[in-house]
Scaffold this active site. Structure first.
Site, short mmCIF file in Angstrom:
data_model
loop_
_atom_site.label_atom_id
_atom_site.label_comp_id
_atom_site.label_asym_id
_atom_site.label_seq_id
_atom_site.Cartn_x
_atom_site.Cartn_y
_atom_site.Cartn_z
N LYS A 1 0.86 -1.18 0.00
CA LYS A 1 0.00 0.00 0.00
C LYS A 1 0.90 1.23 0.00
CE LYS A 1 -3.91 1.92 2.64
NZ LYS A 1 -4.78 1.75 3.82
N SER B 1 -9.79 2.02 2.78
CA SER B 1 -8.87 2.69 1.90
C SER B 1 -7.88 1.78 1.17
CB SER B 1 -8.08 3.72 2.70
OG SER B 1 -7.26 3.09 3.67
N SER C 1 -10.05 -0.21 7.10
CA SER C 1 -9.47 -0.18 5.76
C SER C 1 -8.77 -1.45 5.28
CB SER C 1 -8.48 0.97 5.64
OG SER C 1 -9.20 2.15 5.41
N1 GLN Z 1 -13.32 4.30 6.00
C1 GLN Z 1 -12.73 4.80 7.20
C2 GLN Z 1 -12.36 6.25 7.05
O1 GLN Z 1 -12.63 6.78 6.04
C3 GLN Z 1 -11.54 3.96 7.59
C4 GLN Z 1 -10.32 4.32 6.87
C5 GLN Z 1 -9.13 3.52 7.34
O2 GLN Z 1 -9.28 2.53 8.04
N2 GLN Z 1 -7.97 3.98 6.95
O3 GLN Z 1 -11.83 6.85 7.92
#
Ligand code: GLN
Length: 493
Positions: free
Chosen positions: A80, A160, A184
Site C-alpha cells: 500500500k 482505503s 481499511s
Molecule cells: N473508512 C474509514 C475512514 O474513512 C476507515 C479508513 C481507514 O481505516 N484507513 O476513515
C-alpha cells in the site's frame, strides 16, 4: 500445471523452496500480470518490476547456495502506498506528496524484505487512507475486478486499501499490505472476496507508515487465504523501539498453530449489530457464519455491546482530530509539493500548498478535526469522544468474559458502484461494523463468506481479545473451510 499467479502465498513459498519453479519465474509471472491489468484496474501508483526481480534473484541465489530461506522467500507482494519505501516514490495517494522519494524504509516493509519478499509496486489507496471506496485518491479510482454478472458498471474495491484488495482479488499479486484505522483492511477484503487481518493495536510498527490517526492506525496483511494472512502477519509483526506504541511482546507462530477446531470456544453474537433494516443477504451470511462456527464445535452466545450506536460518531471525531494534527506537517517546507506564489510570505505558501495539495475529503477531515480540537469545542467533542471510546472498550472487555471471539458482518452491504455514494455521511455509515474494534484496539479480520444475490462477495468479521490473533485466525479458518469460497472475478481486463 497451475498458473503461477493462481498460487497462494504458501504455495509460492513452498514451490520455490522445493525447486518446483524459481523465484525469478514467479516474479516474472506477477510482473506481467500487474502490467496487463494496470490500465483496467489502476491498482498501482507505481510499479517496480525490477525490484521484484532483484529480490527473486537473491532468493534463487540463496537457495542455490543452500542457505536457509526466509518465511516469504520468493513471494512478490504489493505495498500500500502509505508505507515509506526507500528510493521508491511514496505518496499516500495525495498530490501533496507526489514526487516524494523516502530516504528510509518503513519497519514493516523492511521486515517483509528481510523475510524474502519482493516489491511489485506501490498500491493505490484513498488519499491519506481516508475513505471507503478508493475514490479520494489523487491518482484515479481503483476499479474492482469484480462485476455484477452481465453488467459492466465499475464497482468500488472498498477502501482505503482498495489497490491492495483489487490486486489480490485479481490475482496480480499473491498478497499485499494494508493499513486499517477504522476498517481499511477488513472492508476492502470483504468487498473483493479476500481475507485480511488488522492485528491488535501495537503489534505492527507504525514507523515509516504515513500517519492518519495515530491511536488507531495498524498495518496488516491482505491475501486470499487465512493461512497466507497468518504467514505474512508473522513477518510483519514485532517490537520496534522506533514506535513508542509498539508492543514489546513475542510474535507467536500463528501459521503453525492454526486450527479450525473450535470445540470449547465461545462465539459472541452482539445483538446491537442486528441493525433495523439490515441488508437481507448480509443477515443471511451472518446466520450462515453462526452455523459454520457451531459446526466447528463452538458454542454460540448472545452478547451485548451497548455503546455500539455511538462508535461511528466517536470515530469520526477522534480520527479527524488526530488527522488534523498529523497532517500539519505537510506545509510545503519539508517535503512534497510547494506552492510559492510570487512575492508570497510563509503563511501564503502554507495556504497555497495545502489548498492545491490536499483533496476534498482530506480537507474535510482537517476542518472537522481542527474544529473538534478548538478551544471552545474541545471538551464538548474531543474529550467526550475519548470518554465514549473508553466505554466502547469496556463493552468489549465485558463481552469477552462471556466469549472468546465475536462474529459480525464486516460491512453492511456488498460493493457499491463508483460514484454511487456522493454524500460523505453515506460513505461514513458503511464503517458501522468495523470502527468499534478499531476504537478498542482489538484484532479483527474479514473472511469471505459467499456471494450476495448480485453475485458480489460478502465478508464476515471476527473480533478477538487483545493479542489473541490466534483465536481470530482459527475462527477465520473454520469459516473458510465451510464457506468454500471459490468464486473469482472473471478476467475481463
Ligand atoms: N473508512 C474509514 C475512514 O474513512 C476507515 C479508513 C481507514 O481505516 N484507513 O476513515
Amino acid at each position: 500445471m497451475t498458473q503461477l499467479t493462481d498460487l497462494t502465498l504458501a504455495g509460492i513459498r513452498d514451490g520455490v523452496a522445493k525447486g518446483e519453479f524459481t523465484a525469478t519465474e514467479v516474479a516474472g509471472a506477477f510482473n506481467a500480470a500487474v502490467a496487463g491489468a494496470q490500465d483496467a484496474l489502476n491498482a498501482f501508483i507505481v510499479t517496480t518490476p525490477e525490484a521484484a526481480l532483484a529480490a527473486a534473484a537473491k532468493v534463487d541465489a540463496d537457495r542455490a547456495a543452500g542457505q536457509t530461506l526466509g518465511k516469504l522467500a520468493g513471494v512478490p507482494i504489493g505495498m500500500k502506498d502509505l508505507f515509506a519505501t526507500k528510493g521508491v516514490q511514496t505518496t499516500a495517494a495525495s498530490k501533496i506528496l507526489e514526487g516524494f522519494v523516502p530516504p528510509y524504509e518503513s519497519t514493516v516493509s523492511q521486515k517483509l524484505w528481510d523475510a524474502g519478499a519482493g516489491l511489485l509496486g506501490k498500491l493505490n489507496l484513498d488519499q491519506f487512507a481516508m475513505g471507503s471506496s478508493n475514490e479520494s485518491s489523487a491518482f484515479g479510482h481503483v476499479i474492482s475486478p469484480w462485476r455484477r454478472p452481465g453488467d459492466t458498471t465499475a464497482l468500488a474495491p472498498g477502501g482505503s486499501s482498495g489497490g491492495s484488495s483489487a490486486a489480490v482479488a485479481a490475482r496480480i499479486v499473491p498478497a499485499a499490505t494494508g493499513t486499517d484505522t477504522g476498517g481499511s483492511i477488513r472492508q476492502p477484503a470483504a468487498f473483493t472476496g479476500i481475507s485480511g487481518i488488522k492485528p491488535t493495536y501495537g503489534r505492527c510498527s507504525r514507523w515509516g507508515i504515513v500517519a492518519f490517526a495515530s491511536s488507531l492506525d495498524q498495518a496488516g496483511p491482505m491475501a486470499r487465504t487465512v493461512t497466507d494472512c497468518a504467514i505474512m502477519l508473522e513477518a510483519m509483526a514485532g517490537f520496534d523501539a522506533k514506535d513508542s506504541t509498539s508492543l514489546d511482546v513475542p510474535v507467536p507462530e500463528w501459521a503453525a498453530s492454526l486450527s479450525g477446531d473450535l470445540r470449547g470456544k465461545k462465539v459472541g453474537i452482539p445483538r446491537e449489530y442486528r441493525l433495523d433494516g439490515l441488508n437481507e443477504d448480509v443477515a443471511k451470511s451472518w446466520d450462515a457464519g453462526i452455523a459454520w462456527l457451531k459446526e466447528a464445535g463452538a458454542e454460540v452466545v448472545d452478547i451485548s455491546l451497548p455503546h455500539t450506536q455511538y462508535a461511528l460518531a466517536t470515530y469520526y471525531i477522534i480520527a479527524p482530530a488526530e488527522a488534523s494534527s498529523n497532517l500539519a506537517r505537510y506545509d510545503g517546507v519539508r517535503y512534497g509539493q510547494r506552492d510559492l506564489p510570487n512575492g508570497a510570505g510563509l503563511q501564503d505558501m502554507y495556504a497555497a500548498t495545502r489548498a492545491a495539495g490536499f483533496g476534498p475529503e482530506v480537507k474535510r477531515r482537517i476542518m472537522i478535526g481542527t474544529y473538534v480540537l478548538s478551544a471552545g469545542f474541545y471538551d464538548a467533542y474531543y474529550t467526550r469522544a475519548q470518554k465514549v471510546r473508553a466505554l466502547i472498550s469496556r463493552d468489549f472487555m465485558a463481552a469477552f468474559e462471556q466469549c472468546d471471539v465475536i462474529l459480525t458482518p464486516t460491512a453492511p452491504s456488498a460493493a457499491f458502484a463508483l460514484g454511487e455514494k456522493s454524500n460523505p455521511l453515506d460513505m461514513y455509515l458503511g464503517d458501522v461494523f468495523s470502527v468499534p474494534a478499531s476504537l478498542a484496539g482489538l484484532p479483527a479480520m474479514s473472511v469471505p463468506a459467499g456471494l450476495d444475490r448480485n453475485g458480489l462477495p460478502l465478508g464476515l468479521q471476527i473480533i478477538g481479545k487483545p493479542l489473541d490473533e490466534q483465536g481470530v485466525l482459527n475462527a477465520g479458518l473454520a469459516i473458510e473451510a465451510r464457506a468454500n469460497f471459490v468464486a473469482k472475478p472473471n478476467m475481463w481486463w
